[in-house]
Design an enzyme around this catalytic site. Sequence first.
Site, PDB file in Angstrom:
ATOM      1  N   ARG A 150      66.059  59.069  23.792  1.00  0.00           N
ATOM      2  CA  ARG A 150      66.225  59.289  25.214  1.00  0.00           C
ATOM      3  C   ARG A 150      67.660  59.768  25.433  1.00  0.00           C
ATOM      4  O   ARG A 150      68.567  59.405  24.689  1.00  0.00           O
ATOM      5  CB  ARG A 150      65.977  58.012  26.007  1.00  0.00           C
ATOM      6  CG  ARG A 150      64.581  57.407  25.824  1.00  0.00           C
ATOM      7  CD  ARG A 150      64.462  56.089  26.576  1.00  0.00           C
ATOM      8  NE  ARG A 150      63.122  55.503  26.462  1.00  0.00           N
ATOM      9  CZ  ARG A 150      62.776  54.613  25.539  1.00  0.00           C
ATOM     10  NH1 ARG A 150      63.674  54.188  24.640  1.00  0.00           N
ATOM     11  NH2 ARG A 150      61.543  54.124  25.496  1.00  0.00           N
ATOM     12  N   LYS A 174      65.209  50.797  25.965  1.00  0.00           N
ATOM     13  CA  LYS A 174      64.902  50.040  27.170  1.00  0.00           C
ATOM     14  C   LYS A 174      64.829  48.556  26.852  1.00  0.00           C
ATOM     15  O   LYS A 174      64.313  48.156  25.813  1.00  0.00           O
ATOM     16  CB  LYS A 174      63.580  50.519  27.775  1.00  0.00           C
ATOM     17  CG  LYS A 174      63.654  51.937  28.346  1.00  0.00           C
ATOM     18  CD  LYS A 174      62.341  52.338  28.982  1.00  0.00           C
ATOM     19  CE  LYS A 174      62.439  53.726  29.604  1.00  0.00           C
ATOM     20  NZ  LYS A 174      61.157  54.152  30.218  1.00  0.00           N
ATOM     21  N   HIS A 245      64.486  65.291  27.473  1.00  0.00           N
ATOM     22  CA  HIS A 245      63.278  64.513  27.194  1.00  0.00           C
ATOM     23  C   HIS A 245      62.183  65.371  26.565  1.00  0.00           C
ATOM     24  O   HIS A 245      61.300  64.851  25.876  1.00  0.00           O
ATOM     25  CB  HIS A 245      62.758  63.864  28.481  1.00  0.00           C
ATOM     26  CG  HIS A 245      62.050  62.565  28.248  1.00  0.00           C
ATOM     27  ND1 HIS A 245      62.701  61.418  27.849  1.00  0.00           N
ATOM     28  CD2 HIS A 245      60.742  62.232  28.332  1.00  0.00           C
ATOM     29  CE1 HIS A 245      61.832  60.435  27.714  1.00  0.00           C
ATOM     30  NE2 HIS A 245      60.639  60.899  27.995  1.00  0.00           N
ATOM     31  N   ARG A 248      62.205  64.883  22.987  1.00  0.00           N
ATOM     32  CA  ARG A 248      61.565  63.610  22.605  1.00  0.00           C
ATOM     33  C   ARG A 248      60.051  63.779  22.526  1.00  0.00           C
ATOM     34  O   ARG A 248      59.409  63.326  21.578  1.00  0.00           O
ATOM     35  CB  ARG A 248      61.950  62.536  23.625  1.00  0.00           C
ATOM     36  CG  ARG A 248      61.355  61.149  23.387  1.00  0.00           C
ATOM     37  CD  ARG A 248      62.008  60.177  24.370  1.00  0.00           C
ATOM     38  NE  ARG A 248      61.265  58.935  24.489  1.00  0.00           N
ATOM     39  CZ  ARG A 248      61.426  57.878  23.688  1.00  0.00           C
ATOM     40  NH1 ARG A 248      62.274  57.944  22.679  1.00  0.00           N
ATOM     41  NH2 ARG A 248      60.733  56.779  23.887  1.00  0.00           N
ATOM     42  N   HIS A 271      58.604  52.332  21.677  1.00  0.00           N
ATOM     43  CA  HIS A 271      57.572  51.816  22.572  1.00  0.00           C
ATOM     44  C   HIS A 271      57.160  50.422  22.109  1.00  0.00           C
ATOM     45  O   HIS A 271      56.936  50.196  20.923  1.00  0.00           O
ATOM     46  CB  HIS A 271      56.347  52.724  22.567  1.00  0.00           C
ATOM     47  CG  HIS A 271      56.568  54.025  23.252  1.00  0.00           C
ATOM     48  ND1 HIS A 271      55.609  55.023  23.282  1.00  0.00           N
ATOM     49  CD2 HIS A 271      57.623  54.508  23.946  1.00  0.00           C
ATOM     50  CE1 HIS A 271      56.072  56.053  23.959  1.00  0.00           C
ATOM     51  NE2 HIS A 271      57.291  55.766  24.368  1.00  0.00           N
ATOM     52  N   TYR A 280      52.092  45.104  18.566  1.00  0.00           N
ATOM     53  CA  TYR A 280      53.278  45.730  17.976  1.00  0.00           C
ATOM     54  C   TYR A 280      53.499  45.229  16.556  1.00  0.00           C
ATOM     55  O   TYR A 280      53.433  44.041  16.281  1.00  0.00           O
ATOM     56  CB  TYR A 280      54.508  45.405  18.827  1.00  0.00           C
ATOM     57  CG  TYR A 280      55.787  45.940  18.247  1.00  0.00           C
ATOM     58  CD1 TYR A 280      56.126  47.274  18.407  1.00  0.00           C
ATOM     59  CD2 TYR A 280      56.627  45.118  17.518  1.00  0.00           C
ATOM     60  CE1 TYR A 280      57.284  47.779  17.859  1.00  0.00           C
ATOM     61  CE2 TYR A 280      57.791  45.610  16.962  1.00  0.00           C
ATOM     62  CZ  TYR A 280      58.112  46.937  17.151  1.00  0.00           C
ATOM     63  OH  TYR A 280      59.261  47.429  16.598  1.00  0.00           O
TER      64      TYR A 280
END
Length: 299
Positions: A150, A174, A245, A248, A271, A280
């Site tokens: 990002r 994030k 972006h 990305r 993510h 995950y």
Amino acid sequence: MKSEQSSLAADFAAHLSVDRGLSHNTTGAYVSDLRQYLQHLDSVGISDPGQATRDDVAGFLGALRSLGAAPETVARKLSMLRNLYRYLISQGRASRDPTELVSTPRKWRKLPEILTVAEVELVLSQPDLDTPKGIRDRAILELLYAAGLRVSELAGLALSALHLREGFVRCLGKGMKERVVPLGSHAVRWLTRYLEEARPLIVRPGTPDTIFLNMRGRALSRKGCWKIVQTYVSQAGLDKRVSPHTFRHSFATHLLEGGADLRVVQELLGHSDISTTQIYTHIDREYLLEVHRTYHPRG
């Protein structure tokens, strides 16, 4: 890939080329898509594709879309799945076709612009490499595409985050979640050149330890990075709406189209979930490096 999955891939390839008469290229693409699908099923605890449900198929396609795959790419993978289940049913290896009620990608909202590999190469070739600014800009573009960062992650990178000898970068995404992303040989080469030849000429008293600096020796802002991308896209003559972006999205799309494991692309992008049905999974750093080398166009 497990032996039974390898056997299925070989049988399916023979069916496509001999029984269906598909071309070598189409057969190869379908087999690559099959391997990716089997990897996805493995990640959600399904070893036999004959036991997959409509939700499993939708989860696979939805994960591709969420990671930036173009509708045309997802449509091809859905076509493969429909061929696969017709074949499995004909062989008595599946009792139902879970793709029957799955909608086609053409009904989905159009995704942001994605650059082709050739367009990426064209943009990368634009900076003037006889100047510190041009070397810096080339390193920025290479890193955006090689790591799928990002713009906020790239602008905030400290010198200590780079591990060029090992070939990876650590970044905070994030939720302040740290991840490790391979760089590839091209990005390593240009980052090394920038740090050795260009950055020392830009540094001023009080310069922060961020990797990328503006020409006044201050930390490069997100807006500054956006302007850099716009400048070279315009110079390249591309008639597309391109932002940092976009690199990305292109990074993820090119890995997926090359056959990379969805879980690995998930990890590389930072993510937390690949779909509502997938847990995950941590991926070993060496495996990430190997997947990047194998599937990224500039690995």
